[in-house]
Design a protein around this motif. Sequence first.
Motif, short mmCIF file in Angstrom:
data_model
loop_
_atom_site.label_atom_id
_atom_site.label_comp_id
_atom_site.label_asym_id
_atom_site.label_seq_id
_atom_site.Cartn_x
_atom_site.Cartn_y
_atom_site.Cartn_z
N ARG A 115 24.10 18.65 28.74
CA ARG A 115 24.80 18.34 29.98
C ARG A 115 25.41 19.59 30.62
O ARG A 115 25.46 19.72 31.84
CB ARG A 115 25.91 17.32 29.73
CG ARG A 115 26.67 16.98 31.00
CD ARG A 115 27.86 16.08 30.77
NE ARG A 115 27.44 14.75 30.40
CZ ARG A 115 28.29 13.73 30.26
NH1 ARG A 115 29.58 13.93 30.43
NH2 ARG A 115 27.86 12.55 29.94
N LYS A 120 19.01 19.26 37.18
CA LYS A 120 18.60 18.11 38.00
C LYS A 120 17.11 17.89 37.74
O LYS A 120 16.25 18.57 38.32
CB LYS A 120 18.85 18.39 39.49
CG LYS A 120 20.29 18.78 39.81
CD LYS A 120 21.29 17.70 39.39
CE LYS A 120 22.71 18.10 39.75
NZ LYS A 120 23.71 17.11 39.24
N ILE A 121 16.81 16.98 36.86
CA ILE A 121 15.42 16.71 36.48
C ILE A 121 15.10 15.26 36.83
O ILE A 121 15.42 14.33 36.08
CB ILE A 121 15.19 16.98 34.97
CG1 ILE A 121 15.59 18.41 34.62
CG2 ILE A 121 13.74 16.71 34.59
CD1 ILE A 121 15.50 18.73 33.13
N ASN A 122 14.53 15.09 37.99
CA ASN A 122 14.22 13.75 38.49
C ASN A 122 12.73 13.44 38.43
O ASN A 122 12.33 12.28 38.49
CB ASN A 122 14.73 13.59 39.92
CG ASN A 122 16.23 13.74 40.01
OD1 ASN A 122 16.97 13.13 39.23
ND2 ASN A 122 16.70 14.57 40.92
N THR A 123 11.90 14.48 38.36
CA THR A 123 10.46 14.31 38.21
C THR A 123 9.96 15.34 37.22
O THR A 123 10.67 16.30 36.88
CB THR A 123 9.70 14.48 39.54
OG1 THR A 123 9.64 15.88 39.87
CG2 THR A 123 10.36 13.71 40.67
N ASP A 126 10.32 19.06 38.01
CA ASP A 126 11.60 19.74 37.87
C ASP A 126 11.71 20.48 36.54
O ASP A 126 12.70 21.18 36.29
CB ASP A 126 12.75 18.73 37.99
CG ASP A 126 12.85 18.15 39.40
OD1 ASP A 126 12.57 18.89 40.36
OD2 ASP A 126 13.19 16.95 39.53
N THR A 201 22.10 14.99 28.51
CA THR A 201 21.66 14.15 29.63
C THR A 201 20.22 13.74 29.37
O THR A 201 19.38 14.58 29.04
CB THR A 201 21.75 14.91 30.97
OG1 THR A 201 23.10 15.32 31.19
CG2 THR A 201 21.31 13.99 32.12
N HIS A 203 16.84 12.30 30.89
CA HIS A 203 16.15 12.22 32.17
C HIS A 203 14.89 11.34 32.01
O HIS A 203 13.89 11.79 31.42
CB HIS A 203 15.73 13.61 32.65
CG HIS A 203 16.82 14.65 32.57
ND1 HIS A 203 17.74 14.84 33.58
CD2 HIS A 203 17.14 15.54 31.59
CE1 HIS A 203 18.57 15.81 33.24
NE2 HIS A 203 18.22 16.25 32.03
N ILE A 205 11.95 10.60 33.19
CA ILE A 205 10.99 11.04 34.21
C ILE A 205 9.57 10.54 33.95
O ILE A 205 8.68 10.78 34.77
CB ILE A 205 10.98 12.58 34.32
CG1 ILE A 205 10.59 13.23 32.99
CG2 ILE A 205 12.32 13.09 34.81
CD1 ILE A 205 10.42 14.74 33.08
N LYS A 258 23.87 10.01 30.16
CA LYS A 258 23.91 9.46 31.52
C LYS A 258 22.53 9.45 32.10
O LYS A 258 21.61 10.05 31.55
CB LYS A 258 24.88 10.25 32.39
CG LYS A 258 24.44 11.68 32.66
CD LYS A 258 25.44 12.37 33.55
CE LYS A 258 25.03 13.82 33.85
NZ LYS A 258 25.96 14.48 34.73
#
Length: 258
Positions: A115, A120-123, A126, A201, A203, A205, A258
Motif C-alpha cells: 500500500r 494505481k493498477i486498474n488494468t 498499469d 493493496t 488489484h 485486474i 482494499k
Amino acid sequence: MKYLTAFILILYSSYALSLTAPKASDRITVAVSPSLPPYVFSDDDTGLQLQILKSAFKDQGITNLDIVYMSNKRAGQSLEQMQVDIAMNYAGLTTSAIYPSQSLLAYQNVAISLRKNNFKINTVYDLLGKSVVAFQNATEFLPPPFKALTTKLSAYEEVVYQAAQVDHLMKEWVDVVVLEKRVFLYYLQQYKESHPIKPITIHPIFPEAPRPAYFNSKVLQEIFDMGLAHIIANGQYSKIMAFDGSDYAQAVEPSSIK
C-alpha cells in the motif's frame, strides 16, 4: 411422438452410459499440482478442488481415486498420452480427445502491491515499468495481453513455490506479485507467523477463471458432472466452499486490504 422419441433417447443414453461407466473397483488416476493451498494440500490429499472432486465422484459411487502429484505441464502431457484419467489444471488446447467438466470453482488471479507505494493498477497495462513476480506458467493461464507486456516490465520472473512471492513482496524485492487471491492469503497467513507484514493493496485486474477438471473419457466426465450437479443441489458444495479464504484474510489488518 416427440415425447416418445425423447424418452427413447434418454433410455438409450442411460443404457450406453451403463455399458462403459467405470466400476466402483476401478482405479481413477488424477494428476494434480503439488503446491496449491488452499485448493490442494498434498500431504493429506485435501483442499477445495480435491474435496469437490472427491465428493462429486462419491455421489456417483466412485471412491477409488489415485491422486498423483506433478507439475501442470507434466499433468497435461500425461492426460494427452492417457497416462492419467484426469488433470486438474490443463493449459493445453482441448481437442476431441480431451473433455472439460463443468467448473469446480473459479480462481481469482490478482496483482498485489504494498500500500505504501500507492500504485494505481486498474488494468494489466498499469503493470508496465514495474517489477513483477508471477506464478509458474502465468503467461499461459492469464489473458494474452499479460504475456505480451511481460517483455516491457522492468523485471519479470515466474516461481514454482508461491510462498516466495509473499516474501519477495514483503521484503520489497519486487513491486508487484501476480497470483491467485486465496493462494496469496493462505501463504500470507503462514508468513505472518514468523515475519512482520506490511499493508497491501489487492488489484483485481484479471477476470475470474473457471476451473474445470479435464478428462480423457467422455463417460467419466459426464458421470463427474452429474455428481457435481447433485452436490451443488443438496448443499454439500456450499459447505466445502464455505472455506473460501476469508479465514486467511484475518492474517491482515482490515485496513490493509482494499
